[in-house]
Design a protein around this motif. Structure first.
Motif, mmCIF file in Angstrom:
data_model
loop_
_atom_site.group_PDB
_atom_site.id
_atom_site.type_symbol
_atom_site.label_atom_id
_atom_site.label_comp_id
_atom_site.label_asym_id
_atom_site.label_seq_id
_atom_site.Cartn_x
_atom_site.Cartn_y
_atom_site.Cartn_z
ATOM 1 N N LYS A 1 0.693 -0.899 0.010
ATOM 2 C CA LYS A 1 -0.163 0.062 0.082
ATOM 3 C C LYS A 1 0.841 1.316 0.211
ATOM 4 C CE LYS A 1 -3.877 -2.145 -0.085
ATOM 5 N NZ LYS A 1 -4.857 -1.936 -1.071
ATOM 6 N N HIS B 1 2.095 4.778 1.476
ATOM 7 C CA HIS B 1 1.596 6.222 1.573
ATOM 8 C C HIS B 1 0.195 6.371 0.764
ATOM 9 C CE1 HIS B 1 1.076 10.231 3.251
ATOM 10 N NE2 HIS B 1 0.883 10.749 1.956
ATOM 11 N N THR B 2 -0.676 6.871 1.633
ATOM 12 C CA THR B 2 -2.195 7.045 0.895
ATOM 13 C C THR B 2 -2.328 8.466 0.441
ATOM 14 O OG1 THR B 2 -3.174 5.502 2.766
ATOM 15 C CG2 THR B 2 -4.609 7.031 1.293
ATOM 16 N N HIS C 1 -2.709 4.745 -3.398
ATOM 17 C CA HIS C 1 -1.566 4.518 -2.496
ATOM 18 C C HIS C 1 -0.088 4.618 -3.523
ATOM 19 C CE1 HIS C 1 -4.861 2.647 -0.445
ATOM 20 N NE2 HIS C 1 -4.071 2.837 0.717
#
Length: 300
Positions: free
Chosen positions: A101, A103-104, A246
């Motif tokens: 994933k 960092h969003t 992401h």
């Protein structure tokens, strides 16, 4: 016809399979979103599969009635290595998009559509096992198509058979697992559009295009475009549906593009090498026949 027009058609004929497979992935991506919307609206997945194959068979069958290898790799050559590295990179990129994933990146607030997540589940073990089985079955399906299309070159008929047999199998399975007659009724226009699109476009047209491309380029060429669908789903989900993105997805996209490029280059280089390899033998055989005919004429 002008020189520019001739050049255009030559380039088009050369890259027509590439264009077709990109269009196939775009059409499949649209099906994914329609299916998600339909499932969120309450449509039974087993009923959807049955209707999809049935409509696909009905649509293709009239055309079939009226109209109608496995991959070799030289690991010592650059083109063979390019195909291997490209395949590994494409697979790695797709796995990164799924598993990593990072960092969003916040979703777009002004996205035009939003789909509810009612169908989401947290059974990762069962989901992973089913996904692996699905990938293996999908791969075997490509290989079987490549084998069958050589012995049974009627592509429309083969598409019709795939859909009709799939509809029959799905219907039997649905009757066994789904005991509610109400599940067979469509309750919204979204479900109707989803089934018609999946049956006519994805079940009919796209399967025929895949079989045609497979007869031209082989199963590896067709399957190597599948990661492109993962990229398109991620991008459309972010820009159109407002879902989160992401860093892992972006990284996976870049790796998939690199792998896809290497794989396409390796396939084309391998094809050019084989055509050049067969050309001298053909010329030599032709010259030999000419010499024999000349000798016979002189003796006579």
């Amino acid at each position: 016809m002008t020189n520019n027009e001739q050049t255009f058609w030559v380039v088009y004929e050369k890259f027509k399979p590439h264009l077709f497979m990109v269009l196939v992935q775009v059409a499949l991506v649209l099906q994914y979103f329609l299916v998600e919307a339909s499932f969120n609206n309450g449509m039974d997945p087993h009923v959807f599969v049955t209707y999809r194959h049935a409509i696909g068979g009905i649509v293709v069958l009239p055309f079939a009635y009226f109209l109608e290898r496995l991959e070799a790799i030289d690991v010592k050559s650059p083109r063979g290595l390019a195909k291997i590295v490209g395949t590994v990179l494409s697979l790695t990129g797709a796995l990164i998009m799924i598993l990593y994933k990072g960092h969003t990146i916040q979703s777009l607030k002004g996205a035009p559509f939003h789909l509810g997540g009612k169908m989401a589940h947290n059974n990762w073990i069962k989901g992973t096992i089913l996904t692996v089985v699905s990938c293996i079955s999908w791969s075997l399906w490509y290989i079987l198509q490549a084998i069958i299309v050589k012995k049974y070159p009627a592509k429309l008929s083969l598409t019709a058979w795939i859909n009709c047999i799939g509809a029959a199998q799905s219907a039997v399975f649905t009757v066994l697992v789904q005991r509610k007659p109400r599940a067979w009724f469509l309750t919204s226009s979204v479900e109707l559009c989803c089934i018609l699109y999946a049956g006519v476009i994805c079940g009919g047209l796209l399967i025929y295009i895949q079989i045609w491309t497979m007869a031209q380029k082989g199963p590896v060429f067709v399957s190597m475009f599948n990661p492109l669908g993962t990229i398109l789903v991620s991008m459309l989900a972010y820009f159109v549906l407002g879902e989160q993105l992401h860093i892992g997805s972006i990284l996976g996209v870049l790796i998939v593009i690199m792998g896809l490029y290497l794989l396409v280059w390796g396939k084309e280089a391998d094809r050019d090498y084989k055509s050049q390899e067969s050309f001298p033998a053909h010329v030599e055989e032709k010259d030999c026949k000419t010499q024999i005919q000349t000798s016979v004429t002189e003796e006579a």
